[in-house]
Write a protein that holds these residues in place. Sequence first.
Motif, PDB file in Angstrom:
ATOM      1  N   UNK A   1       0.700  -0.906  -0.214  1.00 30.72           N
ATOM      2  CA  UNK A   1       0.033   0.097  -0.067  1.00 30.72           C
ATOM      3  C   UNK A   1       0.676   1.313  -0.024  1.00 30.72           C
ATOM      4  N   UNK A   2       2.040   1.164  -0.333  1.00 29.57           N
ATOM      5  CA  UNK A   2       2.849   2.325   0.170  1.00 29.57           C
ATOM      6  C   UNK A   2       3.108   3.069  -1.408  1.00 29.57           C
ATOM      7  N   UNK A   3       3.191   4.526  -0.979  1.00 29.28           N
ATOM      8  CA  UNK A   3       3.528   5.519  -2.187  1.00 29.28           C
ATOM      9  C   UNK A   3       4.248   6.427  -1.695  1.00 29.28           C
ATOM     10  N   UNK A   4       4.928   7.216  -2.424  1.00 34.39           N
ATOM     11  CA  UNK A   4       5.817   8.303  -2.195  1.00 34.39           C
ATOM     12  C   UNK A   4       5.550   9.350  -2.972  1.00 34.39           C
ATOM     13  N   UNK A   5       5.325  10.707  -2.433  1.00 31.07           N
ATOM     14  CA  UNK A   5       5.198  11.849  -3.181  1.00 31.07           C
ATOM     15  C   UNK A   5       6.381  12.625  -3.189  1.00 31.07           C
ATOM     16  N   UNK A   6       7.106  12.950  -4.362  1.00 33.88           N
ATOM     17  CA  UNK A   6       8.274  13.422  -4.498  1.00 33.88           C
ATOM     18  C   UNK A   6       8.172  15.061  -4.686  1.00 33.88           C
ATOM     19  N   UNK A   7       8.647  15.620  -3.739  1.00 34.77           N
ATOM     20  CA  UNK A   7       8.448  17.335  -3.810  1.00 34.77           C
ATOM     21  C   UNK A   7       9.866  17.755  -3.606  1.00 34.77           C
ATOM     22  N   UNK A   8      10.548  18.092  -4.630  1.00 35.35           N
ATOM     23  CA  UNK A   8      11.982  18.643  -4.658  1.00 35.35           C
ATOM     24  C   UNK A   8      12.138  19.908  -3.835  1.00 35.35           C
ATOM     25  N   UNK A   9      11.385  20.885  -3.805  1.00 33.33           N
ATOM     26  CA  UNK A   9      11.419  22.308  -3.214  1.00 33.33           C
ATOM     27  C   UNK A   9      11.280  22.117  -1.630  1.00 33.33           C
ATOM     28  N   UNK A  10      10.676  20.963  -0.951  1.00 27.56           N
ATOM     29  CA  UNK A  10      10.648  20.727   0.312  1.00 27.56           C
ATOM     30  C   UNK A  10      11.414  19.263   0.638  1.00 27.56           C
ATOM     31  N   UNK A  11      10.506  18.675   1.138  1.00 31.41           N
ATOM     32  CA  UNK A  11      10.768  17.367   1.408  1.00 31.41           C
ATOM     33  C   UNK A  11       9.730  16.432   1.106  1.00 31.41           C
ATOM     34  N   UNK A  12       9.873  15.286   0.829  1.00 33.45           N
ATOM     35  CA  UNK A  12       8.851  14.290   0.483  1.00 33.45           C
ATOM     36  C   UNK A  12       8.163  13.644   1.350  1.00 33.45           C
ATOM     37  N   UNK A  13       7.302  12.799   0.872  1.00 36.16           N
ATOM     38  CA  UNK A  13       5.996  12.103   1.929  1.00 36.16           C
ATOM     39  C   UNK A  13       5.859  10.607   1.420  1.00 36.16           C
ATOM     40  N   UNK A  14       6.151   9.883   2.444  1.00 37.77           N
ATOM     41  CA  UNK A  14       5.869   8.458   2.291  1.00 37.77           C
ATOM     42  C   UNK A  14       4.631   8.237   2.820  1.00 37.77           C
ATOM     43  N   UNK A  15       3.695   7.795   2.488  1.00 34.31           N
ATOM     44  CA  UNK A  15       2.530   7.131   2.799  1.00 34.31           C
ATOM     45  C   UNK A  15       1.861   5.741   2.443  1.00 34.31           C
ATOM     46  N   UNK A  16       1.052   5.420   3.020  1.00 34.25           N
ATOM     47  CA  UNK A  16       0.239   3.902   2.864  1.00 34.25           C
ATOM     48  C   UNK A  16      -1.275   3.996   2.889  1.00 34.25           C
ATOM     49  N   UNK A  17      -1.634   3.329   1.949  1.00 31.26           N
ATOM     50  CA  UNK A  17      -3.182   3.453   1.727  1.00 31.26           C
ATOM     51  C   UNK A  17      -3.600   2.148   0.789  1.00 31.26           C
ATOM     52  N   UNK A  18      -4.726   1.596   1.294  1.00 31.06           N
ATOM     53  CA  UNK A  18      -5.213   0.610   0.401  1.00 31.06           C
ATOM     54  C   UNK A  18      -5.885   1.016  -1.063  1.00 31.06           C
ATOM     55  N   UNK A  19      -5.990   2.272  -1.108  1.00 27.50           N
ATOM     56  CA  UNK A  19      -6.054   2.864  -2.339  1.00 27.50           C
ATOM     57  C   UNK A  19      -5.275   3.740  -2.912  1.00 27.50           C
ATOM     58  N   UNK A  20      -3.834   3.256  -2.976  1.00 29.37           N
ATOM     59  CA  UNK A  20      -2.753   3.756  -3.409  1.00 29.37           C
ATOM     60  C   UNK A  20      -2.817   3.993  -5.184  1.00 29.37           C
ATOM     61  N   UNK A  21      -3.378   3.196  -5.640  1.00 23.91           N
ATOM     62  CA  UNK A  21      -3.385   3.477  -7.444  1.00 23.91           C
ATOM     63  C   UNK A  21      -4.648   4.361  -7.470  1.00 23.91           C
TER      64      UNK A  21
END
Length: 159
Positions: free
Chosen positions: A83-103
Amino acid sequence: MSLTGSALANDPCLTKILSKQGDNKVLFADKVLKFSQSGKMKRRILVITDFALYLVDPDANILKRRIALAAVDKLCISNLSDNFFAIIVPTEYDCLMASTRKKEIVGIIVKAIKSTSEYEPEVASSNRFEYHAAAEVIKVVEFEEVDGGTKTRITNKKS
């Protein structure tokens, strides 16, 4: 607060947070797990609008983070059924999350960015990716297929 989906999108506390930011068109709202810099799991409500992503603390009803869609560079997901996905935000810091609705979440973010700009973020699908948990902290997330599921390992990258 134990709301989901459209009930979440109409929650008065969330509506107030969004209107303060000048945002009112909710494309998606659901509970996710967010991983902190130290690796702790925090419950958050992820709200996606046509301008930004919001992470709201469901217990305190406070906005913890707002990420402008324009700041999102890419999304990382694994090829496995985790369920993992990461949102990459170069100007700040990234965000790792988990959700059953990842796709579904990744699809909505890509569509939202495309609808407000000429830009389409990269969606990187791999069983290993890195993300910046903080300015100086890079974490490596590795996924491995094991009997009965997926094993996920999150480690600090050695500099």
